[in-house]
Design an enzyme around this catalytic site. Structure first.
Site, PDB file in Angstrom:
ATOM      1  CE  LYS A  23      44.094  47.122  33.152  1.00 51.74           C
ATOM      2  NZ  LYS A  23      42.819  46.714  32.299  1.00 51.74           N
ATOM      3  CB  SER A  24      41.446  42.960  38.084  1.00 48.11           C
ATOM      4  OG  SER A  24      41.919  42.612  36.795  1.00 48.11           O
ATOM      5  NE  ARG A 123      40.586  42.871  23.860  1.00 45.15           N
ATOM      6  CZ  ARG A 123      40.632  43.144  25.125  1.00 45.15           C
ATOM      7  NH1 ARG A 123      40.718  44.483  25.741  1.00 45.15           N
ATOM      8  NH2 ARG A 123      41.022  42.035  25.951  1.00 45.15           N
ATOM      9  CD  GLN A 170      38.204  41.074  30.360  1.00 43.31           C
ATOM     10  OE1 GLN A 170      38.079  40.726  29.219  1.00 43.31           O
ATOM     11  NE2 GLN A 170      39.138  41.961  30.774  1.00 43.31           N
ATOM     12  CG  ASP A 316      46.745  41.221  31.849  1.00 47.99           C
ATOM     13  OD1 ASP A 316      46.133  40.944  30.796  1.00 47.99           O
ATOM     14  OD2 ASP A 316      45.808  41.441  32.531  1.00 47.99           O
ATOM     15  CE  LYS A 343      44.560  38.696  27.301  1.00 45.64           C
ATOM     16  NZ  LYS A 343      43.290  38.874  28.395  1.00 45.64           N
ATOM     17  NE  ARG A 347      48.653  43.400  25.745  1.00 44.22           N
ATOM     18  CZ  ARG A 347      48.037  43.621  26.802  1.00 44.22           C
ATOM     19  NH1 ARG A 347      47.678  42.637  27.563  1.00 44.22           N
ATOM     20  NH2 ARG A 347      47.605  44.715  27.139  1.00 44.22           N
TER      21      ARG A 347
HETATM   22  C1  S3P Z   1      41.002  40.633  33.558  1.00 38.93           C
HETATM   23  C2  S3P Z   1      41.125  39.431  33.103  1.00 38.93           C
HETATM   24  C3  S3P Z   1      42.203  39.253  32.023  1.00 38.93           C
HETATM   25  C4  S3P Z   1      43.075  40.216  31.838  1.00 38.93           C
HETATM   26  C5  S3P Z   1      42.611  41.582  31.806  1.00 38.93           C
HETATM   27  C6  S3P Z   1      41.845  41.801  33.014  1.00 38.93           C
HETATM   28  C7  S3P Z   1      39.754  41.154  34.490  1.00 38.93           C
HETATM   29  O1  S3P Z   1      41.448  39.030  30.750  1.00 38.93           O
HETATM   30  O2  S3P Z   1      43.903  39.887  30.497  1.00 38.93           O
HETATM   31  O3  S3P Z   1      43.540  42.614  31.582  1.00 38.93           O
HETATM   32  O4  S3P Z   1      40.009  42.111  35.098  1.00 38.93           O
HETATM   33  O5  S3P Z   1      39.053  40.327  34.723  1.00 38.93           O
HETATM   34  P1  S3P Z   1      40.633  37.646  30.339  1.00 38.93           P
HETATM   35  O6  S3P Z   1      39.740  37.240  31.630  1.00 38.93           O
HETATM   36  O7  S3P Z   1      39.741  38.060  29.174  1.00 38.93           O
HETATM   37  O8  S3P Z   1      41.696  36.671  30.133  1.00 38.93           O
END
Ligand code: S3P
Length: 429
Positions: A23-24, A123, A170, A316, A343, A347
């Site tokens: 996904k990322s 969030r 993120q 995650d 999240k 969670r």
């Molecule tokens: C992600 C970073 C993580 C993760 C999220 C996806 C990303 O969040 O929990 O599901 O794609 O950069 P955080 O960076 O806010 O911890």
């Protein structure tokens, strides 16, 4: 409501599956492809709701993006070709789309408004809005710009040196993306390593990025150059099957082409620490990301302590790791995981509620969970909290429950793993 009744499963799991794309990495491939000059093919793209929010965001800014099976074709015409969207952009449930796009939209020469579903609306966005404002961004919205809906008046940004106050890839990514088009140098430093897919993808698209330990600097103002990307399988999706095979007696499941980026493999370390049998084969590297096949075979497990620098490497996966710990002898302690509170849902509270209702013995702490194993899971009716990872964790829990498990709604699973039930079925022969 998409209620689901799951019967106890008395047999072993077996077989081989290929989990969907990460996904990322899928989000980042869309972003870089849309900013680059030239055509980018993204193969094994995750066709989940979250990543499609990122695709739609760029489509609404005039980028042509086509999907042919699991390949995305992005017609990048450089950042200068992006157009002011006519409508507010909807981010749905996707925190990654929201945080990363805020970084980018701040530096674009037009106005955008963005919003999300009720969960995203709760969030925190100030974690990205604050550093972006330091760069000169003009963002306003609910809670003084802390929550969506937000309005962004794109402007010229200045580079900054920002040290992450939260362990968040993120936030790091939002600042780096803003830095891509800011005046001067933008540097992001972190105390604990978080996932580095943005850095890897920027490199693959020929950005001028330097990584020196925990410090990343970006000075580029040149357009990115298109490149083809293969997205490895998502270890966060694989996690449900790694745990399933580790807790359902006599199981052995092989997962092919799973992403093995070091910033994401904490669950493998935890499985090993708990005594699980896990094998890694066919390791390779594509588009700057490593991958390989994982095979987990059922064996007795024992508790462990999960804390410190490993937390961002498995953040995650904690819901399903908590389930794993209910089936291990002894106590498992998870701490320093306060990020779980913000999240898709809280969670920590959700995991403890769901698994305790099913008969597990565990307690929530401020920044984690303590699980006292091994406990038999009974069954019952639980809420999935409209959170994809809580829903999938509960489905896997039902495999070892003694009685029926009823889940209120599993539609959230489409956020990250639309083919989850098909893949699960494939291990249940
Ligand atoms: C992600 C970073 C993580 C993760 C999220 C996806 C990303 O969040 O929990 O599901 O794609 O950069 P955080 O960076 O806010 O911890």
């Amino acid at each position: 409501m998409n209620e689901l009744k799951l019967q106890p499963y008395p047999k072993a799991l077996s077989g081989e599956i290929e989990v969907p794309g990460d996904k990322s990495i899928s989000h980042r491939a869309v972003i870089m492809g849309a900013l680059a000059n030239g055509k980018t093919h993204v193969s094994h793209f995750l066709d989940g709701e979250d990543c499609m929010r990122t695709v739609q965001a760029f489509r609404s800014m005039g980028v042509t993006i086509e999907k042919q099976e699991s390949t995305l074709i992005i017609e990048g015409r450089g950042i200068g070709a992006l157009e002011e969207p006519k409508e507010p952009i909807y981010f749905g449930n996707s925190g990654t789309t929201a945080r990363l796009m805020l970084g980018l939209l701040s530096g674009l020469p037009f106005f955008t408004t963005v919003y999300g579903d009720p969960y995203l609306s709760n969030r925190p966005m100030d974690r990205v809005v604050n550093p972006l404002k330091q760069m000169g961004a003009v963002i306003d919205g609910r809670g003084d710009g802390s929550y969506v809906p937000l309005a962004i008046r794109g402007t010229k940004l200045e580079g900054i040196h920002y040290t992450l106050p939260v362990k968040s890839a993120q936030v790091k990514s939002a600042v780096l993306l803003a830095g891509l088009y800011a005046e001067g140098e933008t540097k992001v430093s972190e105390h604990t390593a978080t996932r580095n897919h943005t850095e890897n993808m920027l490199k693959a698209f020929h950005a001028n990025i330097t990584i020196d330990g925990m410090h990343t600097t970006i000075t580029d103002k040149e357009p990115l150059r298109a490149t083809d990307v293969y997205v490895p399988g998502d270890i966060s999706s694989a996690a449900f099957f790694l745990v399933a095979a580790a807790i359902v007696p006599d199981s052995s499941v092989r997962l092919k082409n799973v992403g093995l980026n070091q910033t994401r493999t904490g669950i493998i370390d935890v499985l090993k620490a708990m005594g699980a049998m896990i094998e890694i084969n066919n390791q390779d590297s594509i588009s700057g990301e490593s991958l390989g096949d994982l095979t987990v075979t059922y064996t007795a497990l024992h508790g462990t302590t999960i804390e410190g620098d490993i937390i961002p490497r498995l953040i995650d996966e904690i819901p399903v790791i908590a389930l794993l710990a209910t089936q291990a002898d002894g106590t498992t302690i998870i701490r320093n995981a306060e990020e779980l509170r913000v999240k898709e849902t809280d969670r920590i509270a959700a995991v403890v509620d769901v698994l305790s209702s099913l008969g597990a013995n565990m307690e929530a702490t401020e920044d984690g969970i303590i699980i006292y194993g091994k406990t038999a899971l009974k069954g019952g009716k639980v809420s999935a909290y409209n959170d994809h990872r809580i829903a999938m964790m509960a489905v896997i829990a039902s495999l070892v429950a003694q009685k029926e498990v009823i889940l209120d709604d599993v539609s959230s699973i489409a956020v990250s793993y639309p083919e989850f039930f098909k893949d699960l079925q494939n291990t249940m022969n």
